[in-house]
Enzyme design. Structure first.
Site: not given
Ligand code: GLY
Length: 398
Positions: A116, A176
């Site tokens: 992330d 994601d």
């Molecule tokens: N990347 C985690 C979410 O969208 O909750």
């Protein structure tokens, strides 16, 4: 009679002028002004309130604001919102606060245990660099991008998302993860390192092949076999079920394939973005106000919680998609409907409430019973981004 004729002519002329004027009258943008004013007030209040904690606010749950450091995937969004508000208002106070909250994340550049770094570093330092050209930010970002590349396995052709659940997954990749590619495209351009761009393209192509279903919805998690490099499990983590359509996952996909087209100009990504848009916009369980429930297949719709964060991501993505496909009017009109509804009292916080966040009614992680019907810092971030994009489309000054 000559006199009467003259009178009629004058009246007709006035009528025509009135008609022409009313057609050209600018649309009523009071909602937009309210949204920016109220968002700015909340953000500044939050920035001043949480200053001494040296952390970034993430959500407001059970009467408490949750503050997070650079290890949390959402830590870049609060500084990012401050940067967007600085851009929207040119008010230097937001810049000063943005600089403070951004600087708290310096050590994220060395974190190899997360995919992330795009969310964490690009939303904060990335916007800061775009708006100030601060060379310190650039250095941190280039380091961070190199660090993120350590999670790319060229044999599998994907960035690894998560390191937990090792007893279940070998090489988990979540939808994601696509959102973090924008950061690598930036770093590839600035550093001249083409392996980063190649990794983005490989990751995006494999995700189309293995995350997407025939109806253009997507799975949340695809786990890859580390020996055959083939998908071995397709599951959910934050959605209702493995086969359901978790709404934020659909939103991440829409946003990131639109971004893929921007960065590559490869029509296949534009095609993918439009297919995802069609899945979302034509879904029979997307409500009239276009603020989705947290999962399209949640069993108790319409009594399920909404997800304002997904709505904000969808609105922002649709505004960009609209710039590539202006002939499809629903992209713009849906984004406008979402933004107007998020700017209503139902979603927009009143002064001082909602833990000083901007938007109410998001869903973070329903299966874990965590962050249900709460504010989320990423809902606020994509809402402000979308407001800026909306103003550009409408030719309104920022
Ligand atoms: N990347 C985690 C979410 O969208 O909750």
């Amino acid at each position: 009679d000559v006199y009467m004729n003259k009178k009629i002519k004058i009246l007709l002329t006035i009528a025509v002028i009135a008609m022409v004027y009313s057609c050209n009258k600018p649309s009523n943008n009071d909602w937009l002004k309210t949204a920016i004013d109220r968002s700015g007030e909340q953000l500044l209040n939050a920035a001043e309130t949480f200053k001494d904690s040296l952390k970034n606010p993430r959500t407001f749950e059970n009467g408490k604001v949750k503050l997070v450091g650079e290890k949390d995937w959402t830590s870049g969004f609060f500084p990012g919102s401050l940067w967007y508000m600085y851009e929207l208002t040119q008010n230097e106070k937001f810049k000063t606060e943005a600089q403070h909250y951004t600087s708290l994340l310096d050590s994220a550049q060395y974190r190899t245990n997360t995919h992330d770094l795009g969310f964490i570093i690009y939303c904060s330092y990335g916007n800061g660099f775009r708006l100030t050209a601060d060379s310190t930010y650039k250095r941190i970002m280039l380091n961070g991008a190199k660090t993120l590349m350590t999670r790319y396995n060229s044999k599998i052709g994907l960035i690894r998302s998560w390191d937990f659940n090792k007893d279940i997954w070998q090489y988990p990749v979540i939808i994601d993860n696509m959102m973090n590619l924008e950061f690598l495209f930036w770093a590839s351009k600035v550093s001249g390192d083409s392996t980063m761009k190649a990794a983005c393209i490989s990751h995006a192509d494999k995700t189309i092949a293995n995350h997407y279903r025939p109806d253009n919805s997507c799975f949340h998690v695809v786990d890859y076999d580390t020996i055959t490099f083939m998908p071995r499990l397709k599951q959910t983590h934050q959605g209702y079920s493995d086969s359901s359509s978790w709404v934020r996952g659909q939103a991440w996909g829409l946003y990131s394939y639109t971004m893929m087209y921007r960065e590559t100009k490869d029509e296949k990504y534009l095609d993918q973005a439009q297919k995802i848009a069609a899945f979302i916009l034509n879904h029979r369980r997307l409500p009239e106000d276009k603020i989705p429930y947290w999962d399209f297949d949640a069993p108790n719709i319409p009594s399920e919680p909404r997800d304002a964060s997904a709505a904000a991501v969808i609105a922002s993505a649709l505004l960009e998609l609209n710039s590539y496909v202006p002939e499809n009017k629903t992209y713009f009109t849906t984004a406008e409907t979402i933004l107007k509804n998020l700017s209503s009292d139902e979603y927009l916080s009143a002064k001082g409430e909602n833990g000083l966040f901007i938007l109410k009614h998001s869903t973070g992680n329903w299966p874990k019973k965590s962050e249900i019907d709460t504010p989320l810092n990423y809902a606020d971030y994509y809402f402000l981004e979308a407001l800026g994009r909306y103003m550009k489309v409408k030719g309104l000054e920022e």
